[in-house]
Design a protein around this motif. Structure first.
Motif, mmCIF file in Angstrom:
data_model
loop_
_atom_site.group_PDB
_atom_site.id
_atom_site.type_symbol
_atom_site.label_atom_id
_atom_site.label_comp_id
_atom_site.label_asym_id
_atom_site.label_seq_id
_atom_site.Cartn_x
_atom_site.Cartn_y
_atom_site.Cartn_z
ATOM 1 N N CYS A 1 0.712 1.963 -7.334
ATOM 2 C CA CYS A 1 -0.706 1.918 -6.951
ATOM 3 C C CYS A 1 -1.515 2.941 -7.754
ATOM 4 O O CYS A 1 -2.740 2.792 -7.908
ATOM 5 C CB CYS A 1 -0.869 2.205 -5.457
ATOM 6 S SG CYS A 1 -0.214 0.919 -4.374
ATOM 7 N N ALA B 1 -5.610 -8.151 0.511
ATOM 8 C CA ALA B 1 -6.042 -6.772 0.277
ATOM 9 C C ALA B 1 -6.400 -6.089 1.595
ATOM 10 O O ALA B 1 -6.111 -4.898 1.791
ATOM 11 C CB ALA B 1 -7.228 -6.746 -0.681
ATOM 12 N N ARG C 1 -2.986 -4.995 -8.910
ATOM 13 C CA ARG C 1 -3.329 -4.342 -10.161
ATOM 14 C C ARG C 1 -3.176 -5.339 -11.308
ATOM 15 O O ARG C 1 -2.293 -6.199 -11.282
ATOM 16 C CB ARG C 1 -2.410 -3.137 -10.424
ATOM 17 C CG ARG C 1 -2.615 -1.984 -9.454
ATOM 18 C CD ARG C 1 -3.926 -1.262 -9.735
ATOM 19 N NE ARG C 1 -4.107 -0.100 -8.856
ATOM 20 C CZ ARG C 1 -4.783 -0.112 -7.727
ATOM 21 N NH1 ARG C 1 -5.340 -1.242 -7.324
ATOM 22 N NH2 ARG C 1 -4.915 0.987 -7.007
ATOM 23 N N THR D 1 -4.457 -14.638 -3.546
ATOM 24 C CA THR D 1 -4.533 -13.279 -3.000
ATOM 25 C C THR D 1 -5.553 -13.118 -1.885
ATOM 26 O O THR D 1 -5.634 -12.043 -1.287
ATOM 27 C CB THR D 1 -4.872 -12.281 -4.126
ATOM 28 O OG1 THR D 1 -6.164 -12.599 -4.670
ATOM 29 C CG2 THR D 1 -3.829 -12.331 -5.230
ATOM 30 N N CYS E 1 3.012 -12.307 -1.959
ATOM 31 C CA CYS E 1 2.071 -11.369 -1.331
ATOM 32 C C CYS E 1 2.546 -10.963 0.064
ATOM 33 O O CYS E 1 2.485 -9.779 0.434
ATOM 34 C CB CYS E 1 0.679 -11.999 -1.242
ATOM 35 S SG CYS E 1 -0.133 -12.266 -2.826
ATOM 36 N N GLU F 1 0.844 -1.197 0.000
ATOM 37 C CA GLU F 1 0.000 0.000 0.000
ATOM 38 C C GLU F 1 0.878 1.245 0.000
ATOM 39 O O GLU F 1 1.879 1.316 0.718
ATOM 40 C CB GLU F 1 -0.890 -0.031 1.247
ATOM 41 C CG GLU F 1 -2.071 0.904 1.188
ATOM 42 C CD GLU F 1 -3.019 0.670 2.350
ATOM 43 O OE1 GLU F 1 -4.238 0.808 2.170
ATOM 44 O OE2 GLU F 1 -2.526 0.318 3.443
ATOM 45 N N GLY G 1 -3.224 -4.758 3.526
ATOM 46 C CA GLY G 1 -2.354 -3.715 3.003
ATOM 47 C C GLY G 1 -1.662 -4.027 1.709
ATOM 48 O O GLY G 1 -0.746 -3.292 1.317
ATOM 49 N N VAL H 1 -1.888 -4.208 -2.355
ATOM 50 C CA VAL H 1 -2.685 -3.681 -3.460
ATOM 51 C C VAL H 1 -2.410 -4.532 -4.693
ATOM 52 O O VAL H 1 -1.256 -4.901 -4.966
ATOM 53 C CB VAL H 1 -2.339 -2.210 -3.740
ATOM 54 C CG1 VAL H 1 -3.102 -1.680 -4.949
ATOM 55 C CG2 VAL H 1 -2.639 -1.358 -2.507
ATOM 56 N N LYS I 1 -3.711 2.061 -13.155
ATOM 57 C CA LYS I 1 -4.847 1.154 -13.272
ATOM 58 C C LYS I 1 -4.388 -0.208 -13.779
ATOM 59 O O LYS I 1 -4.953 -1.244 -13.421
ATOM 60 C CB LYS I 1 -5.906 1.743 -14.214
ATOM 61 C CG LYS I 1 -6.633 2.963 -13.645
ATOM 62 C CD LYS I 1 -7.737 3.423 -14.583
ATOM 63 C CE LYS I 1 -8.500 4.593 -13.986
ATOM 64 N NZ LYS I 1 -9.602 5.058 -14.884
#
Length: 301
Positions: free
Chosen positions: A176, A249, A256, A245, A228, A171, A252, A254, A179
């Motif tokens: 981040c 999330a 994409r 995953t 992760c 995070e 912390g 993120v 997109k």
């Protein structure tokens, strides 16, 4: 040499005397002594020294006992198997899985399976894909989920899932704001890489070299879930299997999309020596249902 003699010998070794062995086996002490003598004649060496009325194991007796114990452990496993079949009716089923799915998708599938078959005992082992293959090909496990880099010779197999790789980052990381993460975004970026034998790692290396992109590899691991965890600690970014995953999330990490077409190919494999039973087929169906449910929640192949 017969089982009665071996059983008497083991009982004396475990209890320390012929009298206690007799109590354990619920036979007479002379019957124990007679069995020991017969066994010594059969083996051709003394198992015990007779010292003031006591049986003292010889060195040969200790060596022989070691192999006897191994045999009895096998018998214990048979007793456990028989009890399991008695208690659960059709017995049990064993599945091995690579880590990316073993801690997320497979538990969901097993919940579905247990709802249909509450009397079936299930064994789940999470291991590397190579170990999963060995467990299934040796017939120790009936079903396996493994990455496509394994040797499938001698295995019945089918393609199970091909989720597209996603980029994991801590995070607040600069990526981040993207997109979609592109290969060039990884240039000189602290990067958590999958193991060199991983198919996605090899394809990513080809893509990066073609674009002269050179990330700084700070760590390597065979497991997406470990990527992760390392990203969560701020070590860098990495490409991961989206099935691994779950839960990150909220902690912390993120995620994409990654622009390059990199897919984790997972195989559903079966033991080669037996036709699939109804229970194995139904477990496979539950795995597919869990996969489809996961895809509907946003992890489409």
């Amino acid at each position: 040499m017969n089982f009665r003699q071996i059983e008497a010998f083991r009982a004396v070794m475990v209890t320390g005397s012929a009298s206690r062995a007799a109590d354990l086996l619920q036979i007479s002490q002379p019957a124990v002594s007679r069995s020991i003598l017969e066994l010594e004649k059969t083996t051709g060496f003394a198992l015990f020294d007779r010292v003031r009325g006591r049986l003292v194991p010889t060195a040969e007796g200790h060596l022989f006992f070691r192999d006897v114990e191994t045999t009895f452990q096998g018998l214990d496993r048979l007793r456990i198997s028989a009890a399991r079949i008695r208690d659960f009716g059709t017995g049990d089923i064993r599945i091995a899985s690579l880590a990316a799915m073993g801690s997320t998708l497979v538990p969901h599938a097993l919940r579905l399976f247990r709802q249909k078959h509450p009397s079936i005992a299930v064994t789940l082992q999470v291991a590397s894909s190579a170990t999963v293959r060995d467990l299934v090909v040796s017939s120790r496990f009936e079903v396996g989920l493994a990455a496509d880099e394994i040797d499938v010779a001698g295995l019945e197999h089918q393609l199970f899932a091909t989720p597209k790789a996603v980029c994991a980052m801590p995070e607040g990381h600069r990526l981040c704001a993207r997109k979609v993460v592109k290969p060039e975004d990884l240039h000189e970026e602290a990067f958590i890489a999958l193991s060199p034998e991983d198919t996605v790692r090899r394809k990513l290396t080809q893509i990066l070299e073609a674009s002269d992109v050179r990330p700084k590899v700070v760590a390597e691991t065979p497991n997406s879930s470990t990527v992760c965890a390392l990203a969560m600690e701020g070590l860098g970014v990495g490409l991961v299997n989206p099935y691994a995953t779950d839960g990150y999330a909220a902690r912390g990490v993120v995620f994409r999309p990654f622009s390059a077409a990199l897919h984790f190919r997972t195989l559903l494999i079966f033991r080669p020596d037996l036709p699939k039973s109804r229970i194995v087929r139904e477990l496979a169906a539950c795995l597919l249902s869990a996969r489809n449910a996961k895809a509907d929640r946003g992890t489409a192949d």
